[in-house]
Design a protein around this motif. Sequence first.
Motif, short mmCIF file in Angstrom:
data_model
loop_
_atom_site.label_atom_id
_atom_site.label_comp_id
_atom_site.label_asym_id
_atom_site.label_seq_id
_atom_site.Cartn_x
_atom_site.Cartn_y
_atom_site.Cartn_z
N HIS A 160 -6.28 0.85 -1.35
CA HIS A 160 -5.70 -0.49 -1.46
C HIS A 160 -6.56 -1.55 -0.78
CE1 HIS A 160 -1.76 0.36 -3.32
NE2 HIS A 160 -1.96 1.56 -2.80
N TRP A 194 -7.47 -1.67 2.42
CA TRP A 194 -7.01 -2.01 3.77
C TRP A 194 -7.61 -1.16 4.87
CZ3 TRP A 194 -1.03 -2.93 3.47
CH2 TRP A 194 -0.78 -4.04 2.65
N GLY A 195 -8.53 -0.31 4.54
CA GLY A 195 -9.10 0.54 5.58
C GLY A 195 -10.44 1.08 5.16
N GLU A 218 -4.72 7.44 5.31
CA GLU A 218 -6.03 6.77 5.34
C GLU A 218 -6.58 6.58 3.93
OE1 GLU A 218 -8.22 9.32 7.93
OE2 GLU A 218 -7.44 8.35 9.74
N GLN A 227 -4.66 3.75 2.25
CA GLN A 227 -5.08 2.46 2.82
C GLN A 227 -6.43 2.04 2.24
OE1 GLN A 227 -2.96 0.59 4.99
NE2 GLN A 227 -1.69 2.18 4.09
N PRO A 267 5.43 5.38 3.91
CA PRO A 267 4.36 5.44 4.92
C PRO A 267 4.47 6.66 5.85
CG PRO A 267 5.23 3.22 4.80
CD PRO A 267 6.10 4.07 3.93
N ALA A 307 0.83 -1.22 0.00
CA ALA A 307 0.00 0.00 0.00
C ALA A 307 0.86 1.26 0.00
CB ALA A 307 -0.97 0.01 1.19
#
Length: 110
Positions: A58, A60-61, A52, A55, A42, A27
Amino acid sequence: MSEILRPTEAQQAAAYDQIAAIARHHALILSAAGGVITIVHPRTQREEGIFERIQWLHGWGKHPAKLEHERAIAEAGAVPDMDKAQAHYQALAREIAERTGEEVLPEHQQ
């Protein structure tokens, strides 16, 4: 001393594919189009306020608007009137969609 050979175009393309796969897996990709990938560390993602969003892109969040809504509820210390909360959440989603040019997700639409 051995001479370093210039990589072939095929080797360069394979290296690009490997780099892209690693960046995608971790990510790190902010954007990618036309063979150009923007990779963001990151720490820089957090410093620039885009962690955010990356994420979420990708998978993931949560969507940044949803996270902002959850933070607002937590800061208030109580669950607000749910109709007001839903209207506020939808307004945030629309505002973010307008700012970023991203489509409003179906869960944000009335």
